[in-house]
Write a protein that holds these residues in place. Structure first.
Motif, short mmCIF file in Angstrom:
data_model
loop_
_atom_site.label_atom_id
_atom_site.label_comp_id
_atom_site.label_asym_id
_atom_site.label_seq_id
_atom_site.Cartn_x
_atom_site.Cartn_y
_atom_site.Cartn_z
N THR A 233 15.18 -47.03 -29.47
CA THR A 233 15.59 -45.63 -29.57
C THR A 233 16.57 -45.27 -28.46
OG1 THR A 233 13.47 -45.07 -30.59
CG2 THR A 233 14.75 -43.26 -29.66
N ILE A 234 16.33 -45.76 -27.25
CA ILE A 234 17.26 -45.50 -26.14
C ILE A 234 18.63 -46.10 -26.43
CG2 ILE A 234 17.75 -46.04 -23.71
CD1 ILE A 234 14.70 -45.77 -23.23
N PHE A 235 18.66 -47.35 -26.90
CA PHE A 235 19.93 -47.99 -27.25
C PHE A 235 20.63 -47.23 -28.37
CE2 PHE A 235 20.15 -52.60 -25.65
CZ PHE A 235 19.57 -52.26 -24.45
N LEU A 236 19.87 -46.84 -29.38
CA LEU A 236 20.44 -46.14 -30.53
C LEU A 236 21.05 -44.81 -30.10
CD1 LEU A 236 20.81 -46.13 -33.62
CD2 LEU A 236 18.57 -45.06 -33.79
N VAL A 237 20.33 -44.05 -29.32
CA VAL A 237 20.84 -42.75 -28.84
C VAL A 237 22.07 -42.96 -27.95
CG1 VAL A 237 20.30 -40.77 -27.36
CG2 VAL A 237 18.67 -41.53 -29.09
N THR A 238 22.03 -43.98 -27.09
CA THR A 238 23.18 -44.27 -26.23
C THR A 238 24.42 -44.59 -27.07
OG1 THR A 238 21.71 -45.12 -24.52
CG2 THR A 238 24.02 -45.76 -24.37
N GLY A 239 24.24 -45.40 -28.10
CA GLY A 239 25.37 -45.75 -28.96
C GLY A 239 25.89 -44.55 -29.73
N LEU A 240 25.00 -43.70 -30.23
CA LEU A 240 25.44 -42.52 -30.99
C LEU A 240 26.14 -41.51 -30.08
CD1 LEU A 240 22.39 -42.03 -33.39
CD2 LEU A 240 24.66 -42.95 -33.94
N ASN B 215 31.49 -39.21 -27.80
CA ASN B 215 32.48 -39.21 -26.72
C ASN B 215 33.33 -40.47 -26.86
OD1 ASN B 215 31.17 -36.95 -25.77
ND2 ASN B 215 29.90 -38.13 -24.34
N ALA B 216 34.07 -40.57 -27.94
CA ALA B 216 34.77 -41.80 -28.30
C ALA B 216 35.78 -42.24 -27.26
CB ALA B 216 35.44 -41.64 -29.66
N ASP B 217 36.36 -41.33 -26.49
CA ASP B 217 37.37 -41.73 -25.54
C ASP B 217 36.80 -42.27 -24.23
OD1 ASP B 217 36.72 -39.02 -26.00
OD2 ASP B 217 38.00 -38.39 -24.34
N PHE C 51 33.69 -50.89 -29.72
CA PHE C 51 32.83 -52.07 -29.89
C PHE C 51 31.51 -51.90 -29.14
CE2 PHE C 51 31.38 -56.14 -28.12
CZ PHE C 51 31.02 -56.76 -29.31
N LEU C 52 31.58 -51.36 -27.94
CA LEU C 52 30.37 -51.16 -27.14
C LEU C 52 29.43 -50.15 -27.81
CD1 LEU C 52 29.20 -52.22 -24.51
CD2 LEU C 52 30.23 -50.29 -23.33
N PHE D 297 25.66 -51.04 -29.19
CA PHE D 297 24.46 -50.30 -28.80
C PHE D 297 23.78 -49.68 -30.02
CE2 PHE D 297 25.79 -50.46 -24.36
CZ PHE D 297 24.57 -50.50 -23.72
N THR D 298 24.55 -49.12 -30.93
CA THR D 298 23.98 -48.49 -32.12
C THR D 298 23.31 -49.53 -33.01
OG1 THR D 298 25.71 -46.82 -32.04
CG2 THR D 298 24.48 -47.00 -34.09
N GLY D 299 23.97 -50.66 -33.22
CA GLY D 299 23.41 -51.70 -34.09
C GLY D 299 22.14 -52.32 -33.52
N LEU D 300 22.21 -52.73 -32.25
CA LEU D 300 21.04 -53.33 -31.62
C LEU D 300 19.90 -52.31 -31.47
CD1 LEU D 300 22.55 -55.62 -28.85
CD2 LEU D 300 21.38 -56.30 -30.93
N GLY D 301 20.27 -51.09 -31.13
CA GLY D 301 19.25 -50.05 -31.01
C GLY D 301 18.56 -49.78 -32.32
#
Length: 166
Positions: free
Chosen positions: A26-33, A38-40, A45-46, A50-54
């Motif tokens: 959940t932490i990884f998923l939230v970090t990726g989302l 904040n795309a810039d 890729f990062l 994070f979203t995929g692994l999370g």
């Protein structure tokens, strides 16, 4: 039934294992989302990693937790509403397929012959100690779901004395 049943060591391990995977995922998923919002600030890729692994970690963790919850509910339902039969003590053995802290768990198997002449063999949950001297010659209560003899719960608490391991 008025007594409270204690959780066995393997169930506790699975709750902890699933919980850790769910929290980390959940932490990884939230970090990726948040990174995608904040795309810039970070490379795409990062954020995707994070979203995929999370998502994968969270799915594994929550699946483990849900399976444990469903298993515990079924066992509780069996103890409350299942048909009780008494099975003859079969054998007491170490289950070498599962090791907890480098030690194999002990299991009790018992046999029950139903009214149609079919022999059913039931196995208990894993125990952290050898119950050999405590179960000799006993009838062990087993709770069955009506029409589903493969859904059962062996009630060793009914035939074992209260045991404290120090």
């Amino acid at each position: 039934m008025g007594r409270r049943r204690k959780m066995n060591g393997m169930a506790l391990f699975m709750y902890l294992f699933g919980g850790i995977w769910a929290v980390v995922g959940t932490i990884f998923l939230v970090t990726g989302l948040v990174g995608f919002l904040n795309a810039d600030s970070q490379p795409a890729f990062l954020n995707l990693m994070f979203t995929g692994l999370g998502g994968l970690f969270a799915a594994i963790g929550y699946t483990i937790l849900l399976l444990q919850v469903f298993r515990a509910r079924r066992k509780k339902r069996l103890f409350e509403n299942g048909r009780r039969v008494y099975a003859q003590l079969g054998e007491i053995y170490q289950d070498t397929s599962v090791a907890v802290n480098g030690r194999y768990l002990w299991r009790v198997s018992c046999q029950y012959m139903d009214e149609r002449g079919t022999m059913h063999i039931f196995r208990s949950d894993g125990l952290n100690f050898d119950p050999s001297g405590l179960l000799t010659g006993l009838q062990i209560p087993v709770y069955l779901e009506e029409g589903r003899p493969d859904h059962y719960a062996v009630d060793l608490d009914a035939v074992l004395p209260r045991i404290e391991i120090h």
